[in-house]
Structures are given as structure tokens and as C-alpha cells.
Scaffold this motif. Structure first.
Motif, PDB file in Angstrom:
ATOM      1  N   LEU A  46      17.983  22.086  20.207  1.00 18.92           N
ATOM      2  CA  LEU A  46      16.992  21.017  20.313  1.00 18.92           C
ATOM      3  C   LEU A  46      17.633  19.655  20.100  1.00 18.92           C
ATOM      4  CD1 LEU A  46      14.022  20.380  20.759  1.00 18.92           C
ATOM      5  CD2 LEU A  46      13.670  20.630  18.312  1.00 18.92           C
ATOM      6  N   SER A  47      18.610  19.578  19.210  1.00 17.15           N
ATOM      7  CA  SER A  47      19.286  18.297  18.981  1.00 17.15           C
ATOM      8  C   SER A  47      20.109  17.886  20.200  1.00 17.15           C
ATOM      9  CB  SER A  47      20.168  18.366  17.735  1.00 17.15           C
ATOM     10  OG  SER A  47      21.236  19.250  17.929  1.00 17.15           O
ATOM     11  N   GLU A  48      20.492  18.836  21.050  1.00 16.09           N
ATOM     12  CA  GLU A  48      21.245  18.554  22.272  1.00 16.09           C
ATOM     13  C   GLU A  48      20.342  18.271  23.471  1.00 16.09           C
ATOM     14  OE1 GLU A  48      24.631  18.617  22.810  1.00 16.09           O
ATOM     15  OE2 GLU A  48      25.123  19.063  20.737  1.00 16.09           O
ATOM     16  N   ALA A  49      19.076  18.640  23.378  1.00 13.63           N
ATOM     17  CA  ALA A  49      18.166  18.581  24.525  1.00 13.63           C
ATOM     18  C   ALA A  49      17.665  17.159  24.788  1.00 13.63           C
ATOM     19  CB  ALA A  49      16.974  19.497  24.289  1.00 13.63           C
ATOM     20  N   ASP A  50      17.447  16.877  26.071  1.00 16.17           N
ATOM     21  CA  ASP A  50      16.809  15.616  26.450  1.00 16.17           C
ATOM     22  C   ASP A  50      15.324  15.664  26.145  1.00 16.17           C
ATOM     23  OD1 ASP A  50      19.237  14.608  27.458  1.00 16.17           O
ATOM     24  OD2 ASP A  50      18.881  15.561  29.396  1.00 16.17           O
ATOM     25  N   SER A  51      14.728  16.819  26.370  1.00 14.46           N
ATOM     26  CA  SER A  51      13.312  17.018  26.052  1.00 14.46           C
ATOM     27  C   SER A  51      13.090  18.495  25.753  1.00 14.46           C
ATOM     28  CB  SER A  51      12.412  16.566  27.206  1.00 14.46           C
ATOM     29  OG  SER A  51      12.610  17.376  28.332  1.00 14.46           O
ATOM     30  N   ALA A  52      11.974  18.770  25.081  1.00 19.34           N
ATOM     31  CA  ALA A  52      11.694  20.149  24.689  1.00 19.34           C
ATOM     32  C   ALA A  52      10.191  20.387  24.701  1.00 19.34           C
ATOM     33  CB  ALA A  52      12.257  20.423  23.301  1.00 19.34           C
ATOM     34  N   CYS A  53       9.826  21.636  24.914  1.00 21.40           N
ATOM     35  CA  CYS A  53       8.425  22.066  24.826  1.00 21.40           C
ATOM     36  C   CYS A  53       8.334  23.142  23.753  1.00 21.40           C
ATOM     37  CB  CYS A  53       7.941  22.656  26.148  1.00 21.40           C
ATOM     38  SG  CYS A  53       7.534  21.425  27.362  1.00 21.40           S
ATOM     39  N   LEU A  54       7.459  22.926  22.803  1.00 24.00           N
ATOM     40  CA  LEU A  54       7.174  23.944  21.802  1.00 24.00           C
ATOM     41  C   LEU A  54       6.012  24.755  22.339  1.00 24.00           C
ATOM     42  CD1 LEU A  54       8.629  21.651  20.138  1.00 24.00           C
ATOM     43  CD2 LEU A  54       7.475  22.637  18.193  1.00 24.00           C
ATOM     44  N   VAL A  55       6.194  26.051  22.438  1.00 20.09           N
ATOM     45  CA  VAL A  55       5.171  26.923  23.008  1.00 20.09           C
ATOM     46  C   VAL A  55       4.313  27.489  21.882  1.00 20.09           C
ATOM     47  CG1 VAL A  55       4.746  28.983  24.400  1.00 20.09           C
ATOM     48  CG2 VAL A  55       6.707  27.511  24.921  1.00 20.09           C
ATOM     49  N   THR A  56       3.002  27.395  22.079  1.00 18.22           N
ATOM     50  CA  THR A  56       2.058  27.941  21.118  1.00 18.22           C
ATOM     51  C   THR A  56       0.946  28.642  21.879  1.00 18.22           C
ATOM     52  OG1 THR A  56       0.716  27.432  19.160  1.00 18.22           O
ATOM     53  CG2 THR A  56       0.618  25.859  20.976  1.00 18.22           C
ATOM     54  N   THR A  57       0.149  29.391  21.175  1.00 13.42           N
ATOM     55  CA  THR A  57      -1.065  29.967  21.742  1.00 13.42           C
ATOM     56  C   THR A  57      -2.227  29.430  20.925  1.00 13.42           C
ATOM     57  OG1 THR A  57      -0.964  31.913  20.321  1.00 13.42           O
ATOM     58  CG2 THR A  57       0.107  32.087  22.486  1.00 13.42           C
ATOM     59  N   ALA A  58      -3.447  29.747  21.326  1.00 13.40           N
ATOM     60  CA  ALA A  58      -4.627  29.233  20.632  1.00 13.40           C
ATOM     61  C   ALA A  58      -5.016  30.071  19.414  1.00 13.40           C
ATOM     62  CB  ALA A  58      -5.801  29.139  21.601  1.00 13.40           C
ATOM     63  N   GLU A  59      -4.258  31.119  19.122  1.00 14.51           N
ATOM     64  CA  GLU A  59      -4.558  31.930  17.941  1.00 14.51           C
ATOM     65  C   GLU A  59      -4.174  31.163  16.677  1.00 14.51           C
ATOM     66  OE1 GLU A  59      -2.577  33.611  20.426  1.00 14.51           O
ATOM     67  OE2 GLU A  59      -4.358  34.503  21.317  1.00 14.51           O
ATOM     68  N   LEU A  60      -4.941  31.366  15.622  1.00 12.31           N
ATOM     69  CA  LEU A  60      -4.763  30.630  14.379  1.00 12.31           C
ATOM     70  C   LEU A  60      -3.347  30.733  13.793  1.00 12.31           C
ATOM     71  CD1 LEU A  60      -6.318  28.749  12.557  1.00 12.31           C
ATOM     72  CD2 LEU A  60      -7.095  30.723  11.262  1.00 12.31           C
ATOM     73  N   PRO A  61      -2.720  31.924  13.709  1.00 10.70           N
ATOM     74  CA  PRO A  61      -1.360  31.984  13.162  1.00 10.70           C
ATOM     75  C   PRO A  61      -0.356  31.151  13.964  1.00 10.70           C
ATOM     76  CG  PRO A  61      -2.313  34.176  13.254  1.00 10.70           C
ATOM     77  CD  PRO A  61      -3.244  33.265  13.997  1.00 10.70           C
ATOM     78  N   SER A  62      -0.484  31.197  15.288  1.00 13.77           N
ATOM     79  CA  SER A  62       0.420  30.426  16.141  1.00 13.77           C
ATOM     80  C   SER A  62       0.210  28.929  15.944  1.00 13.77           C
ATOM     81  CB  SER A  62       0.210  30.808  17.603  1.00 13.77           C
ATOM     82  OG  SER A  62       1.118  30.122  18.428  1.00 13.77           O
ATOM     83  N   LEU A  63      -1.039  28.499  15.864  1.00 13.96           N
ATOM     84  CA  LEU A  63      -1.333  27.084  15.637  1.00 13.96           C
ATOM     85  C   LEU A  63      -0.797  26.629  14.283  1.00 13.96           C
ATOM     86  CD1 LEU A  63      -4.963  26.953  17.050  1.00 13.96           C
ATOM     87  CD2 LEU A  63      -2.898  26.047  18.130  1.00 13.96           C
ATOM     88  N   HIS A  64      -0.923  27.490  13.280  1.00 10.33           N
ATOM     89  CA  HIS A  64      -0.421  27.173  11.943  1.00 10.33           C
ATOM     90  C   HIS A  64       1.102  26.997  11.972  1.00 10.33           C
ATOM     91  CE1 HIS A  64      -0.162  27.131   7.593  1.00 10.33           C
ATOM     92  NE2 HIS A  64       0.692  28.136   7.636  1.00 10.33           N
ATOM     93  N   LEU A  65       1.829  27.929  12.625  1.00 12.31           N
ATOM     94  CA  LEU A  65       3.284  27.821  12.724  1.00 12.31           C
ATOM     95  C   LEU A  65       3.700  26.596  13.532  1.00 12.31           C
ATOM     96  CD1 LEU A  65       4.422  31.528  13.147  1.00 12.31           C
ATOM     97  CD2 LEU A  65       4.883  29.995  11.226  1.00 12.31           C
ATOM     98  N   THR A  66       2.927  26.249  14.544  1.00 12.33           N
ATOM     99  CA  THR A  66       3.231  25.066  15.338  1.00 12.33           C
ATOM    100  C   THR A  66       3.118  23.814  14.478  1.00 12.33           C
ATOM    101  OG1 THR A  66       2.466  26.147  17.353  1.00 12.33           O
ATOM    102  CG2 THR A  66       2.605  23.738  17.395  1.00 12.33           C
ATOM    103  N   ARG A  67       2.078  23.744  13.658  1.00 12.86           N
ATOM    104  CA  ARG A  67       1.926  22.595  12.758  1.00 12.86           C
ATOM    105  C   ARG A  67       3.133  22.499  11.812  1.00 12.86           C
ATOM    106  NH1 ARG A  67      -2.123  19.464  11.369  1.00 12.86           N
ATOM    107  NH2 ARG A  67      -3.742  20.828  12.160  1.00 12.86           N
ATOM    108  N   LYS A  68       3.563  23.640  11.256  1.00 14.31           N
ATOM    109  CA  LYS A  68       4.732  23.647  10.362  1.00 14.31           C
ATOM    110  C   LYS A  68       5.997  23.206  11.110  1.00 14.31           C
ATOM    111  CE  LYS A  68       3.594  26.910   6.783  1.00 14.31           C
ATOM    112  NZ  LYS A  68       4.367  26.811   5.578  1.00 14.31           N
TER     113      LYS A  68
END
Length: 170
Positions: A46-68
């Protein structure tokens, strides 16, 4: 095709940098499918990337990990302009829109990939190419166009991405 077993040994930061730089010299676009953002290799890439996409789903655990993950990126000093969010397998029944996710995380949503079981089934089990006739196909082409900096109108006119036909098409 990918290897039968994924490479799991730790990667040296200098070696990762050399590999990414070599790829940049040979290709217009380099897409890295990385492990969890909490993995050391993902952070190095990620530190080498020009841009990045963090992939998440709408499920609560995934949203929680995305926030972290977003909090961690903020603490590490990554600018919000360097990454965006891709919401995968979102169905209309869930009642969440891209604007809701943007508001929830304070980060832009680059794409929302629909939960299109029928199109995915045709691709995987029948070996048929993903086409623009499906919602999933249109979304993938639109996302690829955004990443490539190509207008969606150009993609729609050509009936294929950049004039390239899907793999295994006749």
C-alpha cells in the motif's frame, strides 16, 4: 493462472519495492490483490501504490474491520486521497447505499458491486464471459473504466473494455 499454493513466506520490503517497480516499467496498470490490510505485506504494498481500494461487504463484522483499517491508515499517515472503498456483494434489500458508506467511514466509495448470483454462476460454472448484459458485468466495466481514467460512454460504445473482447469469447 495463480499458483496452486499461495506464497506465504514473509517478503522483504526492498524486494517488494523492486518487484513493483519492475511491473510498473512493463505494464500500464498493476493490480495487487493483497491480504488483509493488517498484514505487513499489504501495508508495504500500500505504501508503494498510487491508489488503493479497500474491499468490504455490508455485513457488520466486515464494516467493523473496515473502520479499524481506516483508523490504522489514518494513524500511519496515509492520505485519504490515496485510497477508496469498494463495497462487494451489496444487495438492494440491505438498504445501504454508497453515500451511507461514505458517511460512515469518511472515505470515498469507488464502486458498489452488486450481489448478482446468476451472472456469477454463469461465469464460474459454465465458463461464460462476464458481459455488459448483466448488472455485475456493467459494474466491473464501470469500475475498470474509473481506474483506467476512461469515460463510461467510451466503454458503452465499444461493447467491450478498451476494444478487448472478454476471455474465452467466440
Amino acid at each position: 493462472p495463480g499458483p496452486e499454493e499461495p506464497f506465504t513466506s514473509p517478503m522483504e520490503p526492498g524486494r517488494l519495492h523492486l518487484v513493483i517497480e519492475m511491473l510498473r516499467r512493463h505494464y500500464d496498470f498493476v493490480v495487487l490483490d493483497l491480504p488483509s490490510i493488517f498484514h505487513r505485506t499489504a501495508l508495504l504494498a500500500l505504501s508503494e501504490a498510487d491508489s488503493a481500494c479497500l474491499v468490504t461487504t455490508a455485513e457488520l463484522p466486515s464494516l467493523h474491520l473496515t473502520r479499524k483499517a481506516l483508523e490504522m491508515l489514518d494513524v500511519l499517515g496515509f492520505e485519504k486521497s490515496r485510497y477508496s472503498i469498494l463495497v462487494n456483494r451489496l444487495s438492494r434489500q440491505e438498504g445501504i447505499a454508497a453515500a451511507d458508506v461514505e458517511k460512515m467511514f469518511g472515505a470515498s466509495v469507488k464502486a458498489v458491486v452488486p450481489n448478482d448470483y446468476f451472472s456469477l454462476h454463469r461465469v464460474v460454472t459454465r465458463g461464460e464471459p462476464l458481459t455488459q448484459e448483466s448488472e455485475l458485468g456493467r459494474t466491473v466495466e464501470s469500475f475498470a473504466a474509473k481506474v483506467a481514467g476512461i469515460t463510461v460512454d467510451h466503454v458503452k460504445k465499444s461493447k467491450s473494455f478498451c476494444g478487448i473482447r472478454p476471455a474465452f469469447s467466440s
